[in-house]
Design an enzyme around this catalytic site. Sequence first.
Site, short mmCIF file in Angstrom:
data_model
loop_
_atom_site.label_atom_id
_atom_site.label_comp_id
_atom_site.label_asym_id
_atom_site.label_seq_id
_atom_site.Cartn_x
_atom_site.Cartn_y
_atom_site.Cartn_z
N ASN A 25 1.09 -1.19 0.09
CA ASN A 25 -0.36 0.06 0.06
C ASN A 25 0.59 1.30 0.36
O ASN A 25 1.67 1.21 1.25
CB ASN A 25 -0.33 -0.16 1.25
CG ASN A 25 -1.96 -1.03 1.56
OD1 ASN A 25 -2.97 -1.42 0.53
ND2 ASN A 25 -1.18 -2.23 1.83
N GLU A 80 -2.94 0.62 -3.93
CA GLU A 80 -2.61 -0.72 -2.97
C GLU A 80 -1.61 -1.86 -4.70
O GLU A 80 -2.84 -2.05 -5.31
CB GLU A 80 -3.48 -2.17 -2.43
CG GLU A 80 -5.33 -2.09 -2.83
CD GLU A 80 -5.90 -2.24 -1.61
OE1 GLU A 80 -5.30 -2.80 -1.11
OE2 GLU A 80 -6.94 -2.01 -2.03
#
Length: 162
Positions: A25, A80
């Site tokens: 992320n 992500e």
Amino acid sequence: MRHFSGAVATGFGRGSRQLGTPTANLAAAAAAGAAVAAAPDGVYVGWARLPTRSAGAVLPAVVNVGYNTTYGDVVERVVEAHILVPVSPDFYGEPLRLVLAAFARPEAKFDGLPALIAAIAVDCAVARVACGVAPEGGREAGEGVPAVVAAKDHPFLMEEGA
């Protein structure tokens, strides 16, 4: 072609634990940047580079940009990346560079985790084909989609830092 970078941050941990698809992320500041804001919510086929891992190689990835609508608890937009080849884990705080080579599908709200997991499996399979990466199970890789494969050489990926 959209591209952005940032430090890898701790997410909710759902990718690995609940979905079987670990993700890297981007930190919230990077995910809130102008380059990310211009990208429509959805799933992308792309390329990732972790300069400190895998000898700095450019790696195929599936990238989600959005709010994880199936969960309904994400208030800030997230970016992500699920890297499609093995990479050593635990690279929190390290720089990540991403190039989005193709839009795969809009972000969608699924009727539960089984439907989400099935969609992620399709996303990964589509990305493997587009990037010219061998599918899981070890069969031979195809040539990939020329524009997607060419994005692997985007100069942004080879810049240093986040």
